[in-house]
Design a protein around this motif. Structure first.
Motif, PDB file in Angstrom:
ATOM      1  N   ALA A  69       0.458 -25.359   8.022  1.00 37.58           N
ATOM      2  CA  ALA A  69       1.050 -26.402   7.169  1.00 37.58           C
ATOM      3  C   ALA A  69       2.108 -25.801   6.238  1.00 37.58           C
ATOM      4  O   ALA A  69       3.097 -26.448   5.902  1.00 37.58           O
ATOM      5  CB  ALA A  69      -0.039 -27.103   6.362  1.00 37.58           C
ATOM      6  N   LEU A  70       1.894 -24.543   5.829  1.00 40.45           N
ATOM      7  CA  LEU A  70       2.877 -23.867   4.973  1.00 40.45           C
ATOM      8  C   LEU A  70       4.131 -23.486   5.758  1.00 40.45           C
ATOM      9  O   LEU A  70       5.129 -23.071   5.181  1.00 40.45           O
ATOM     10  CB  LEU A  70       2.265 -22.598   4.361  1.00 40.45           C
ATOM     11  CG  LEU A  70       1.195 -22.795   3.279  1.00 40.45           C
ATOM     12  CD1 LEU A  70       0.506 -21.469   2.962  1.00 40.45           C
ATOM     13  CD2 LEU A  70       1.775 -23.414   2.016  1.00 40.45           C
ATOM     14  N   GLY A  71       4.042 -23.596   7.078  1.00 41.20           N
ATOM     15  CA  GLY A  71       5.207 -23.315   7.920  1.00 41.20           C
ATOM     16  C   GLY A  71       5.260 -21.898   8.447  1.00 41.20           C
ATOM     17  O   GLY A  71       6.313 -21.444   8.905  1.00 41.20           O
ATOM     18  N   LEU A  72       4.144 -21.173   8.386  1.00 36.69           N
ATOM     19  CA  LEU A  72       4.173 -19.806   8.911  1.00 36.69           C
ATOM     20  C   LEU A  72       4.399 -19.802  10.414  1.00 36.69           C
ATOM     21  O   LEU A  72       3.927 -20.697  11.121  1.00 36.69           O
ATOM     22  CB  LEU A  72       2.884 -19.054   8.551  1.00 36.69           C
ATOM     23  CG  LEU A  72       3.077 -18.229   7.275  1.00 36.69           C
ATOM     24  CD1 LEU A  72       2.985 -19.104   6.055  1.00 36.69           C
ATOM     25  CD2 LEU A  72       2.121 -17.063   7.227  1.00 36.69           C
ATOM     26  N   GLN A  73       5.131 -18.799  10.861  1.00 38.36           N
ATOM     27  CA  GLN A  73       5.554 -18.697  12.256  1.00 38.36           C
ATOM     28  C   GLN A  73       4.998 -17.416  12.864  1.00 38.36           C
ATOM     29  O   GLN A  73       4.715 -16.468  12.135  1.00 38.36           O
ATOM     30  CB  GLN A  73       7.085 -18.607  12.313  1.00 38.36           C
ATOM     31  CG  GLN A  73       7.822 -19.781  11.718  1.00 38.36           C
ATOM     32  CD  GLN A  73       7.790 -20.989  12.620  1.00 38.36           C
ATOM     33  OE1 GLN A  73       7.736 -20.855  13.843  1.00 38.36           O
ATOM     34  NE2 GLN A  73       7.807 -22.176  12.032  1.00 38.36           N
ATOM     35  N   PRO A  74       4.922 -17.382  14.202  1.00 37.38           N
ATOM     36  CA  PRO A  74       4.557 -16.127  14.859  1.00 37.38           C
ATOM     37  C   PRO A  74       5.481 -14.997  14.390  1.00 37.38           C
ATOM     38  O   PRO A  74       6.687 -15.207  14.245  1.00 37.38           O
ATOM     39  CB  PRO A  74       4.749 -16.436  16.343  1.00 37.38           C
ATOM     40  CG  PRO A  74       4.513 -17.907  16.453  1.00 37.38           C
ATOM     41  CD  PRO A  74       5.044 -18.490  15.169  1.00 37.38           C
ATOM     42  N   GLY A  75       4.889 -13.841  14.105  1.00 38.72           N
ATOM     43  CA  GLY A  75       5.674 -12.699  13.646  1.00 38.72           C
ATOM     44  C   GLY A  75       5.696 -12.546  12.132  1.00 38.72           C
ATOM     45  O   GLY A  75       5.969 -11.470  11.608  1.00 38.72           O
ATOM     46  N   ASP A  76       5.374 -13.623  11.405  1.00 43.87           N
ATOM     47  CA  ASP A  76       5.308 -13.528   9.946  1.00 43.87           C
ATOM     48  C   ASP A  76       4.135 -12.642   9.533  1.00 43.87           C
ATOM     49  O   ASP A  76       3.122 -12.581  10.238  1.00 43.87           O
ATOM     50  CB  ASP A  76       5.118 -14.919   9.325  1.00 43.87           C
ATOM     51  CG  ASP A  76       6.363 -15.789   9.430  1.00 43.87           C
ATOM     52  OD1 ASP A  76       7.448 -15.227   9.703  1.00 43.87           O
ATOM     53  OD2 ASP A  76       6.238 -17.014   9.233  1.00 43.87           O
ATOM     54  N   GLU A  77       4.282 -11.988   8.395  1.00 37.40           N
ATOM     55  CA  GLU A  77       3.195 -11.124   7.900  1.00 37.40           C
ATOM     56  C   GLU A  77       2.462 -11.773   6.728  1.00 37.40           C
ATOM     57  O   GLU A  77       3.067 -12.407   5.873  1.00 37.40           O
ATOM     58  CB  GLU A  77       3.757  -9.760   7.470  1.00 37.40           C
ATOM     59  CG  GLU A  77       4.295  -8.960   8.657  1.00 37.40           C
ATOM     60  CD  GLU A  77       4.679  -7.524   8.306  1.00 37.40           C
ATOM     61  OE1 GLU A  77       5.217  -6.839   9.190  1.00 37.40           O
ATOM     62  OE2 GLU A  77       4.451  -7.093   7.142  1.00 37.40           O
ATOM     63  N   VAL A  78       1.153 -11.585   6.735  1.00 35.20           N
ATOM     64  CA  VAL A  78       0.304 -12.118   5.671  1.00 35.20           C
ATOM     65  C   VAL A  78      -0.503 -10.972   5.081  1.00 35.20           C
ATOM     66  O   VAL A  78      -1.235 -10.278   5.804  1.00 35.20           O
ATOM     67  CB  VAL A  78      -0.652 -13.204   6.224  1.00 35.20           C
ATOM     68  CG1 VAL A  78      -1.538 -13.738   5.108  1.00 35.20           C
ATOM     69  CG2 VAL A  78       0.126 -14.339   6.886  1.00 35.20           C
ATOM     70  N   ILE A  79      -0.362 -10.763   3.781  1.00 30.29           N
ATOM     71  CA  ILE A  79      -1.087  -9.674   3.111  1.00 30.29           C
ATOM     72  C   ILE A  79      -2.494 -10.133   2.758  1.00 30.29           C
ATOM     73  O   ILE A  79      -2.682 -11.203   2.159  1.00 30.29           O
ATOM     74  CB  ILE A  79      -0.312  -9.225   1.851  1.00 30.29           C
ATOM     75  CG1 ILE A  79       0.995  -8.542   2.286  1.00 30.29           C
ATOM     76  CG2 ILE A  79      -1.160  -8.303   0.986  1.00 30.29           C
ATOM     77  CD1 ILE A  79       1.909  -8.170   1.146  1.00 30.29           C
ATOM     78  N   THR A  80      -3.484  -9.348   3.163  1.00 26.70           N
ATOM     79  CA  THR A  80      -4.876  -9.729   2.913  1.00 26.70           C
ATOM     80  C   THR A  80      -5.751  -8.487   2.755  1.00 26.70           C
ATOM     81  O   THR A  80      -5.250  -7.367   2.720  1.00 26.70           O
ATOM     82  CB  THR A  80      -5.375 -10.685   4.028  1.00 26.70           C
ATOM     83  OG1 THR A  80      -6.645 -11.220   3.648  1.00 26.70           O
ATOM     84  CG2 THR A  80      -5.524  -9.966   5.364  1.00 26.70           C
ATOM     85  N   THR A  81      -7.050  -8.701   2.659  1.00 26.51           N
ATOM     86  CA  THR A  81      -7.997  -7.616   2.396  1.00 26.51           C
ATOM     87  C   THR A  81      -8.730  -7.169   3.670  1.00 26.51           C
ATOM     88  O   THR A  81      -9.094  -8.021   4.484  1.00 26.51           O
ATOM     89  CB  THR A  81      -9.020  -8.056   1.325  1.00 26.51           C
ATOM     90  OG1 THR A  81     -10.107  -7.125   1.300  1.00 26.51           O
ATOM     91  CG2 THR A  81      -9.595  -9.429   1.625  1.00 26.51           C
ATOM     92  N   PRO A  82      -8.982  -5.867   3.805  1.00 26.20           N
ATOM     93  CA  PRO A  82      -9.769  -5.396   4.952  1.00 26.20           C
ATOM     94  C   PRO A  82     -11.275  -5.522   4.706  1.00 26.20           C
ATOM     95  O   PRO A  82     -12.072  -5.257   5.595  1.00 26.20           O
ATOM     96  CB  PRO A  82      -9.371  -3.918   5.055  1.00 26.20           C
ATOM     97  CG  PRO A  82      -9.006  -3.520   3.662  1.00 26.20           C
ATOM     98  CD  PRO A  82      -8.481  -4.760   2.971  1.00 26.20           C
ATOM     99  N   HIS A  83     -11.629  -5.941   3.481  1.00 30.35           N
ATOM    100  CA  HIS A  83     -13.051  -6.050   3.124  1.00 30.35           C
ATOM    101  C   HIS A  83     -13.410  -7.522   2.956  1.00 30.35           C
ATOM    102  O   HIS A  83     -13.455  -8.058   1.844  1.00 30.35           O
ATOM    103  CB  HIS A  83     -13.312  -5.273   1.826  1.00 30.35           C
ATOM    104  CG  HIS A  83     -14.758  -5.223   1.446  1.00 30.35           C
ATOM    105  ND1 HIS A  83     -15.717  -4.621   2.233  1.00 30.35           N
ATOM    106  CD2 HIS A  83     -15.418  -5.692   0.365  1.00 30.35           C
ATOM    107  CE1 HIS A  83     -16.901  -4.726   1.638  1.00 30.35           C
ATOM    108  NE2 HIS A  83     -16.744  -5.379   0.515  1.00 30.35           N
TER     109      HIS A  83
END
Ligand SMILES: *Cc1c(COP(=O)(O)O)cnc(C)c1O
Length: 369
Positions: A69-83
């Motif tokens: 819904a935010l419009g993210l596309q294939p190839g975009d990067e999303v910063i998140t946690t490994p834990h």
């Protein structure tokens, strides 16, 4: 026996009301979406002080739909946690985007805001923090970073129903946020369910379309969507439970205080850290313990079930090997994952049970030092 969670005790306390509601749903035949879902959405919007709630099929789909819904596309990067639970990362991958991990704060076990900016590049589109264990991340700092770099902020609140930061419910700091109502979550259905919340009417409308085959109306499909709707029986159960969640949350917090009091003098243990602005809801009560695996075994032998959330950091999971991370990339996550243990935690847990757990922990260390 003291279980890690006890869903039976809670069901027994609301059995008549729940069963009546289930009958009502079946008699009305509003099985998918419909008035019971609308009723729950309105109850949950009051609980989380947010304009729009979109009930959906589960917490994993909620994240994918929100990102889309935010419009993210294939190839975009999303910063998140490994834990975190792998669902957070899977949802990013399901829409073709790439998860980029940032190490955690050793005290809160949540993504470390001071390490986010180095991970931002021209492909970065969003930051996706998790309020893990129901303990709010420093969301004000992350919101500032998102704003400065023109990134979307999406909060994974799957473990954090009713948690607040600076007296504001989590899930309302960013653009959009997601919840899981998996049975074991603080607010749990009797099957799979989830929700997306946002103060943006436009994002909410997009999510509603995406979860229901991209429908604009019954026969017009505006976009290619999914079948990720919430069902009436789950919504009905969640509406009943919505009346009690504030009280259940208080009980979790009281239980955490009892644990803290009984464990704070034990040098083998690190109790949960609570930052000034955070009001955690203790989906899990997680400590760090010396000789964790032996302790878990000893507690099990003494009738106490514990868990580890999570023993293998995501960057070291076989399924995510293709991302190219290796051991040593996120040293704090790796260290914490070796030491953490989740003790029994649920609203109906009694003070006597908590005393038993803590005495058993003390006994273990007396015998083993
Ligand atoms: C449970 C959970 C999810 C996924 O929710 P489901 O309803 O099981 O799909 C996502 N993120 C976190 C942090 C969770 O704990």
């Amino acid at each position: 026996m003291i279980p890690l969670v006890d869903l039976e005790a809670q069901y027994n306390s609301i059995k008549t009301e729940v069963n009546t509601k289930i009958d009502e749903v079946i008699n009305s035949r509003e099985f998918i979406q419909g008035k019971f879902v609308t009723e729950f959405e309105s109850a949950f919007s009051k609980l989380h002080q947010v304009n729009n709630v979109v009930g959906c099929s589960n917490g994993t789909a909620a994240i994918s739909i929100a990102l889309q819904a935010l419009g993210l596309q294939p190839g975009d990067e999303v910063i998140t946690t490994p834990h975190t639970f792998i669902a957070t990362t899977e949802a990013i991958i399901h829409i073709g985007a790439k998860p980029v991990f940032v190490d955690i704060n050793p005290k809160t076990y949540n993504i470390d805001p001071s390490k986010i900016e180095i991970a931002i590049n021209k492909h970065t589109k969003a930051i996706l923090p998790v309020h893990l264990y129901g303990n709010p991340v420093e969301i004000d700092k992350i919101a500032d970073i998102a704003k400065e770099h023109h990134l979307f902020l999406i909060e994974d609140c799957a473990q954090a129903h009713l948690a607040t930061y600076n007296n504001v419910p989590v899930g309302t700091y960013g653009d959009i946020a997601t919840f899981s109502f998996y049975p074991g979550k603080n607010l749990g259905a009797y099957g799979d369910a989830g929700a997306i919340i946002t103060n943006s009417a436009e994002l909410s409308a997009k999510c509603r379309m995406l979860i229901d085959h991209g429908r604009k109306d019954k026969y017009t499909h505006q976009v290619i969507g999914y079948n990720q709707r919430m069902d009436g029986i789950q919504a009905g159960i969640l509406t009943v439970k919505s009346k009690y969640i504030a009280n259940w949350t208080k009980k979790r917090q009281q239980n955490a205080n009892i644990y803290n009091r009984l464990l704070s003098n034990n040098a083998n243990i690190v109790i949960p850290h609570i930052s000034d602005k955070a009001k955690p809801v203790f989906h899990l009560y997680v400590i760090q313990a010396k000789r964790r695996d032996d302790l878990q075994e000893y507690l099990k032998d003494n009738g106490i079930s514990c868990g580890v959330h999570y023993p293998i950091p995501l960057h070291l999971q076989p399924a995510l090997k293709y991302l190219g991370y290796k051991a040593g990339d996120f040293p704090i996550t790796e260290e914490v994952s070796k030491n953490i243990i989740s003790l029994p935690m649920y609203p109906e847990l009694t003070e006597d049970q908590i005393i038993t757990v803590c005495n058993t922990i003390d006994k273990f260390y007396l015998q083993n030092t």
